[in-house]
Every structure is written in structure tokens, then in C-alpha cells.
Design an enzyme around this catalytic site. Structure first.
Site: not given
Ligand code: T1G
Ligand code: NAD
Length: 697
Positions: A63, A102, A105, A125
Site C-alpha cells: 500500500a 498489499g 495480498e 507490515e
Molecule cells: N509506500 C510509499 N512509498 C514507498 C513505499 C510504500 N509502500 N515503498 C517505498 N517507497 C518509496 C521510498 O520512500 C523511496 O522514496 C522510494 O519508494 C524507493 O524506496 C494493506 C497496509 C520495496 C524493498 O513495507 O521495503 O501494504 O526516498 O529507497 O531500497 O496490508 O522500499 O525515493 O522519495 O526503499 O530499492 C508494506 C516498503 C506497506 C514495503 C525497495 N510494504 N518498501 O527498496 O528502495 S503496508 C512495505 C520497501 C501494506 C497492506 C499494508 C522498499 C523496497 P524516496 P527505497 P529500495
């Protein structure tokens, strides 16, 4: 369709492609696009099957976390998953990169999942203080079984495609283009008339447990220890339990409700703060994204002691050869054998195989001849914390290494500019400050010298991420950011002992607050002699800690420090001798001892740190308050669910902290507690460090 979601038709197969770089996060416009694309493909009579995949470098990574502070907008991901699951045509998810949160999911709502070999699949999460909010707690156990699902959801760690295939989480591993592989797989599903498999209907992996629901407690027990103080783990366990005896639609609603409660909660806000602060920390003014990096293929580490050994392991762990330089053969062999011992421990824990140890030890070349650094692209010095020795070593490195080599020091406190000045190329010198144990602790303070060149800084940041560290760039001052704030805490901890508290009371208050250990247990772990040597060099005295060291009580390494340690045990127990020593010291210094409440202990340990943090921001030693939070969460065990000291301060309220510090300064006459100018100003404006950071950005 919105511009973020497109449909390509390949004969009878519709391919829905999400294109929302950088990580295809499921923001509202993407969800709208997915809804419309599936509705149109479903209604289209020429479409026999549907493939869901993405453009750019990864499948959906979750998400959009930036939307969590805003009111939810429809359709929710739950709505989309119900829509997809109930489509009467095969839906295949073609995964690659990171299929997380998500993203996984929505894949679980598809009837089939295929993945590229390097795909990582997970529900992280929990790392954001949340639980999966769109079916993850209900669908994952049905596909991989309860034990694995619980481990994946409670750890938040992703698994590789190979393991996902073995577990049945995916149906196939493909090579090449995801869309093409998806189309080919969909055609086989049609040709083989495979039944549509809705994960929600699967039962076989839960049958046994449904017959013996009490067994769930055993599975849950393995995760309770890590849940101390956290809301999300217990919520996740409760939702997972529902798979055994609650109808799935009811359980999905319950999961969503819990997710929304946690999303609005302080713990998740703090953990989301750290998520973004960690990514902000690598954005450094004056260092553009496209600066040309220096190529780091070979590393040398000077000194194979406590730190040199751990630092070398980080590079061997990612396949980078390391030359380890020591003064004498015995010190070298001692250092290399400690490294081997640590690797052997990882083998016994099942984290490594014997062949991994052989491979990594094979990348470490020990020598007592410093000339061996001639081919190194990066040299990291970790010798004794004494300026003359460090300057002598850097003088030699300046002559022996290639002109484009990066020269780094692991000093904890010393002036990096003074060290750099012992070379003719200060622009290639900086601090790379690891934390003990260096092969475990994820923080890396990158100390920018006044002459450090942008490409050297950018190279160090990239190297840090390559070895799995969390880099934060800081300026030069005594103790940089982390240790400078730690000193403010240590001074107050010592005072609390003299005024009436005992080591286990102070440590108890801080562990209850959420730290893994308190200041005195931490001192015993790192070795009390390290701080003692530094204080002596500076001519300052810590009455109790120095008295302990004068009695050769250095902590765990001498089986007694502030606590007593049984041989081989890391668990210290209070020592009446130390308590007598403390009471005698109070008497000697004419201090009347008094009972001290936990609240006062916490405030006296943390508020001076925050005050020092404010001064560090004023001086520009740290670029952002968020950087300080990342340093304390990854380097000093500040509880992630409190967001770090500066985020915590904003929660408490800066005016309250200002007033408490002012009282303390007045009562003790200690001007260290005079509220910092930045703190005073923000408190007067009823503002926060976070607001000041956003304003400055
Ligand atoms: N939402 C918004 N921005 C995100 C994002 C996300 N989920 N993931 C990454 N970014 C932005 C980050 O801030 C950065 O921005 C850029 O993308 C590159 O990221 C309903 C509720 C995928 C392994 O927890 O683990 O789904 O600094 O530098 O090292 O159940 O990003 O460039 O402006 O980290 O190559 C669950 C989170 C959400 C995964 C890539 N998902 N992301 O790593 O790049 S909760 C996560 C990561 C959810 C559902 C629930 C990593 C990555 P900027 P990066 P990277
Ligand atoms: P240590 O005493 O365990 O190891 C230092 C090693 O350097 C010794 O093995 C010594 O033989 C070797 N050495 C000394 N002079 C040398 C030279 N000229 N050439 C090659 N090797 C030489 O010390 P440590 O705890 O590993 O600390 C090393 C550095 O790392 C210090 O600057 C310290 O402040 C810093 N540091 C320590 C910690 C910690 O928790 N111990 C944490 C972060 C940074």
C-alpha cells in the site's frame, strides 16, 4: 483506466500492468485503475484469462504508506481483492522484484501466482507497527500453513521465490519477461482446464490445526518474546487465530478493523516515521544522485581487534575480498580466529553452512605488512583510539594506497579533520563509524570531513547499503551524533546512582521504556575500560564507573562490572559490593541519597539527550532531526515504536521538556541542562522538531 494502470491484450489474454514508479505502491489512483481494468477485462467476452503484473523494477511493494495519515478512500484493497477473487476467469499474478504487503495480498487474491527467480515475497507490515490489512492474515496460512505464515507475518521478513514455490505460495518460477510468462502460464491453465483456485477456499493446510486448536498457542509462543511493548504482534496473532474458527468474511472485517486501529496508533506513526527518515538520511546536500562513484572491489581493514574483525566480516559476507592488517602475527591470528569463531556460531544456529564459512574466510587475507593495502579501493582504519597512532597510520596509507582510494577511519570520538590533515588528500578521507558488534549492528555513521569530496561521501553511502547497513551522514564534533548524545545520558545515569538509584533500577526503567538494555548493562557489555581510557585522556572523572575500573571491574570481560556475571553468562545480577561502593561514594561526595521514581529516571536519561540533539541540529552536525532518530534506533536500541528521541520529544511536547530541563539546570547548577536555543524557540512557537525539519527541507 488511469495512466498508472494499463491493459495490453495478447490474443485471448488480457495483461493488466501497474506502472507507478519507483515501487508500484497501491495509492488511490492505482487502486481505481486496477478496479476499472479488472471490470473491463471481466466484461470483455474475448478475454479468457487475465494476468496482473507491473512495469519498472518491482511488482507492487505494498500500500502507499504516505496515504496512511489521510482518510481512507474507496475502493480499498479489500474491495479489489474480493473483486479479483470472484472473477470467473483465471487470474494469474506475475511477480518480480519485491511482492510485499498489499502487493502480496493482491497476488493472494489471484487464482495463480508465478514469480521470477529473484523475487522476494513477504508481509512486512509488522515493521510499520501494522498487521496485513487486506487478507494477508487469512489467506497466507491457508496457502503455506500456520507455522510459516505466523513466522512470515510476525518477523515481516520476505522469503525467496524458491522457498515460496516449495511452500505452494507460488505455482511456478519463470525466466524472462513477466507479462509474457504470465500469458504463457494462463494459456496452460486454460488448455489444461485447471479449476480456479480461490485461496480463501483452501483448507488442507489448516485441517490438522483446526482439529487441535490448542496447538496454535505453541506456534504463537515462539513469537511472544519479540512482542514486548508492541501492539501489532499480539493483534497479528489474534487475527491469525481466527483462521481456525471464524468464517473468513467475518475474519477479514476483523483484520481490517485491527489494521485501522493500529494505523491510527502512535506506535505505527513512530515506525512509519523511521521508515521514511531512514530513506531521507541518504539525501545529502551537495551530493547529487548522479555523482560518479568510486568503484569498490577490494577493501583493506587496519586493526583486527573488536571492531576490525566485525568490519571485515561485513565485506566478506557480500563477497568483497578484504586485506586485514595488524601489527603482529599473534594479534592477526587472534583477530582472524575470532572472525572464524563468529562464523562457526552462525553455522550452529543454521544461519550459515560450512561452505559459506570457507568461502568467506577465503576472502580474508591477513598480513602484518601494511604495504599490502596498495590495491585496495577502500581502506577502513580501526586501530587504538589514540590520535598519534591514527595520524601515523593515515600518513602511511597516504603513501601506500592508490590516488583514488577512499580512506576511512572508524574512530568513535576523534577529530576526523585532524586525521585527514595527516594526508595530502583530505578530500578522500572521511569517518565510517561502525557500532559494536560491527557485523551485527546496522547503523553506520558516515562522518563528513570539512574537505571530504561528494563522490567519496556518495561512495561510502553506497558501500554502506551494499553491506546491509543504514547510513546516516553527520558532521565532525567530539563523539559525532550518537556518542555525543550517549555521553549526555551516561553523565546523568552516573548522577542518578549518586543521588539514590541503583544500577538495576535505572536499567529496569529504561528496559521498561523499551530499550533492549540499560546504560549500566550496556557499559558492562562494551567494556567499562573503553570509556575510562577516554575520560582519563580528557582529565574527567565518573566517580562510580572509574572506581569500578580502578578495581579492574571492566564488565562482562572480567565477569564483574556494575553487575556480576556467571562464567559464560551475559545476564548480570546485582552485586551488593557495588551497591555498597555507590552508597559510600554518595557519602564521600556529601550527597544525601533519596528514592528516585521511574518517571524521573526516564526524564533525566532522555531529556538531556534530546537537548544535546537540539544543539547538534543547531550546529548542523546532523542535517535533520529524523537522522538523529535513525541513529538512535539503529545504533543504540532506542525503541523503534517510539520513533527515536526527537520524534519522542515532539510527542511529549517541547515546552514540557524545556521546563523540566530548566528546573534541572536550576536545581543542579549544571548548565548542560540549560535548554538549547532551538528547543526553546520551537517550544515558544508551540512547534516540533519534525515541523522545523519539514520547513527547512
Ligand atoms: N509506500 C510509499 N512509498 C514507498 C513505499 C510504500 N509502500 N515503498 C517505498 N517507497 C518509496 C521510498 O520512500 C523511496 O522514496 C522510494 O519508494 C524507493 O524506496 C494493506 C497496509 C520495496 C524493498 O513495507 O521495503 O501494504 O526516498 O529507497 O531500497 O496490508 O522500499 O525515493 O522519495 O526503499 O530499492 C508494506 C516498503 C506497506 C514495503 C525497495 N510494504 N518498501 O527498496 O528502495 S503496508 C512495505 C520497501 C501494506 C497492506 C499494508 C522498499 C523496497 P524516496 P527505497 P529500495
Ligand atoms: P581493539 O583494541 O579491540 O583493537 C585495536 C586493534 O588495532 C588491536 O588489535 C591492535 O593490535 C591494532 N593496531 C593498533 N595499532 C595498529 C597499527 N598501527 N596497525 C595495525 N593494527 C594496529 O579496539 P576496538 O574496540 O576494535 O577499537 C578500534 C577503533 O574503533 C577505535 O578507534 C575505537 O574508538 C573505535 N570503535 C570502537 C567501538 C567499540 O565498541 N569497541 C565502537 C565503534 C568504534
Amino acid at each position: 483506466m488511469t495512466g498508472l494502470v494499463g491493459i495490453q491484450q495478447d490474443g485471448e489474454i488480457a495483461v493488466i500492468v501497474v506502472d507507478n514508479p519507483p515501487v508500484n505502491a497501491l495509492k488511490h489512483a492505482v487502486r481505481l485503475g486496477i478496479r476499472d481494468a479488472f471490470a473491463s477485462a471481466n466484461d470483455d467476452k474475448t478475454v479468457a484469462a487475465i494476468v496482473l503484473t507491473c512495469a519498472s523494477r518491482t511488482f507492487i511493494a505494498g500500500a502507499d504508506i504516505t496515504e496512511f495519515d489521510k482518510p481512507p478512500q474507496s475502493p480499498s484493497l479489500i474491495d479489489l481483492n474480493a473483486q479479483i477473487e470472484n472473477i470467473g476467469k483465471p487470474v494469474v499474478a506475475a511477480l518480480f522484484g519485491a511482492a510485499l504487503g498489499g502487493g502480496l495480498e493482491i497476488a493472494l487474491a489471484c487464482h495463480f501466482r508465478i514469480a521470477a527467480p529473484a523475487t522476494r515475497l513477504g508481509l512486512p507490515e509488522i515493521k510499520l507497527g501494522l498487521i496485513p490489512g487486506a487478507g494477508g492474515t487469512q489467506r497466507l496460512p491457508r496457502l503455506v500453513g500456520m507455522e510459516k505464515a505466523t513466522a512470515m507475518i510476525l518477523s515481516g521478513d520476505p522469503i525467496p521465490a524458491k522457498e515460496a514455490l516449495a511452500l505452494g505460495l507460488i505455482d511456478e518460477i519463470f525466466e524472462g519477461d513477466p507479462a509474457a510468462a504470465g500469458v504463457a502460464f494462463a494459456r496452460r491453465v486454460i488448455a489444461e482446464k485447471r479449476p480456479l483456485r480461490r485461496v480463501r477456499d483452501l483448507d488442507d493446510k489448516l485441517k490438522e490445526l483446526r482439529a487441535h486448536p490448542d496447538k496454535f498457542a505453541e506456534i504463537a509462543a515462539a513469537h511472544v518474546k519479540r512482542a514486548r511493548g508492541l501492539d501489532a504482534p499480539n493483534a497479528a496473532l489474534e487475527a491469525l487465530r481466527w483462521t481456525l474458527d471464524v468464517p473468513i468474511d467475518q475474519a477479514l472485517e476483523g483484520e481490517r478493523k485491527k489494521f485501522m486501529e493500529l494505523r491510527a496508533g502512535e506506535q505505527s506513526k513512530a515506525q512509519r516515521h523511521i521508515f521514511f527518515a531512514e530513506r531521507e538520511a541518504v539525501k545529502v546536500p551537495g551530493v547529487s544522485k548522479d555523482v560518479k562513484l568510486r568503484d569498490i572491489k577490494q577493501v583493506a581493514v587496519i586493526g583486527a581487534g573488536t571492531m576490525g574483525g566485525g568490519i571485515s566480516m561485513n565485506f566478506a559476507n557480500v563477497g568483497i575480498p578484504v586485506t586485514v592488517v595488524e601489527t603482529a602475527e599473534d594479534a592477526l591470528q587472534r583477530g582472524l580466529s575470532v572472525i572464524e569463531k563468529n562464523y562457526r556460531i552462525s553455522v550452529t544456529r543454521g544461519a550459515l553452512r560450512d561452505e559459506d564459512v570457507t568461502k568467506r574466510m577465503g576472502l580474508l587475507k591477513g598480513t602484518t605488512d601494511i604495504a599490502a593495502v596498495k590495491d585496495a579501493d577502500l581502506v577502513i582504519e580501526a586501530v587504538f583510539e589514540e590520535m598519534p597512532i591514527k595520524r601515523e597510520v593515515f600518513g602511511k596509507l597516504d603513501k601506500l594506497t592508490r590516488a583514488d582510494a577512499v580512506l576511512a577511519t572508524n574512530t568513535s570520538y576523534l577529530d576526523v579533520n585532524e586525521i585527514a590533515a595527516s594526508t595530502a588528500r583530505p578530500e578522500s578521507v572521511l569517518g565510517m563509524h561502525f557500532f559494536s558488534p560491527a557485523n551485527v549492528m546496522r547503523l553506520l555513521e558516515i562522518v563528513r570531513g570539512e574537505k571530504t569530496a561528494p563522490d567519496v561521501l556518495a561512495t561510502a553511502i553506497t558501500v554502506a547499503r551494499r553491506i546491509g547497513k543504514v547510513p546516516v551522514v553527520v558532521g565532525v564534533c567530539h563523539g559525532f551524533v550518537g556518542n555525543r548524545m550517549l555521553r549526555a545520558r551516561s553523565i546523568e545515569a552516573e548522577k542518578l546512582l549518586l543521588e539514590g538509584a541503583l544500577p538495576h533500577e535505572v536499567d529496569g526503567a529504561l528496559t521498561e521504556f523499551g530499550f533492549p538494555m540499560g546504560p549500566f548493562a550496556m557499559g558492562d557489555l562494551a567494556g567499562l575500560d573503553v570509556g575510562w581510557r577516554m575520560r582519563k585522556a580528557q582529565g574527567i572523572r565518573a566517580e562510580i564507573a572509574d572506581t569500578l575500573c580502578e578495581q579492574s571491574r571492566y564488565g562482562q570481560k572480567t565477569s564483574k562490572g556494575f553487575y556480576l556475571y556467571e562464567p559464560g553468562s551475559r545476564a548480570g545480577r546485582p552485586d551488593p559490593e557495588v551497591e555498597q561502593l555507590i552508597v559510600a561514594a554518595s557519602k564521600r561526595l556529601g550527597i544525601t541519597r533519596r528514592p528516585i521514581e521511574k518517571k524521573e529516571i526516564i526524564e533525566r536519561l532522555i531529556f538531556p539527550m534530546i537537548n544535546e540533539g537540539a544543539r547538534i541540529l543547531e550546529e548542523g552536525i546532523a542535517l535533520r532531526s529524523g537522522d538523529i532518530d535513525v541513529i538512535w534506533v539503529y545504533g543504540y536500541g532506542f525503541p523503534r515504536w517510539r520513533g527515536g528521541p526527537m520524534f519522542y520529544a515532539d510527542k511529549i511536547g517541547l515546552a514540557y521538556i524545556r521546563d523540566r530541563l530548566a528546573e534541572l539546570a536550576k536545581k543542579t547548577g549544571d548548565n548542560r541542562h540549560e535548554p538549547a536555543a532551538l528547543l526553546t524557540r520551537l517550544a515558544a512557537e508551540n512547534s516540533t522538531f519534525d515541523a522545523a525539519q519539514k520547513k527547512a527541507a
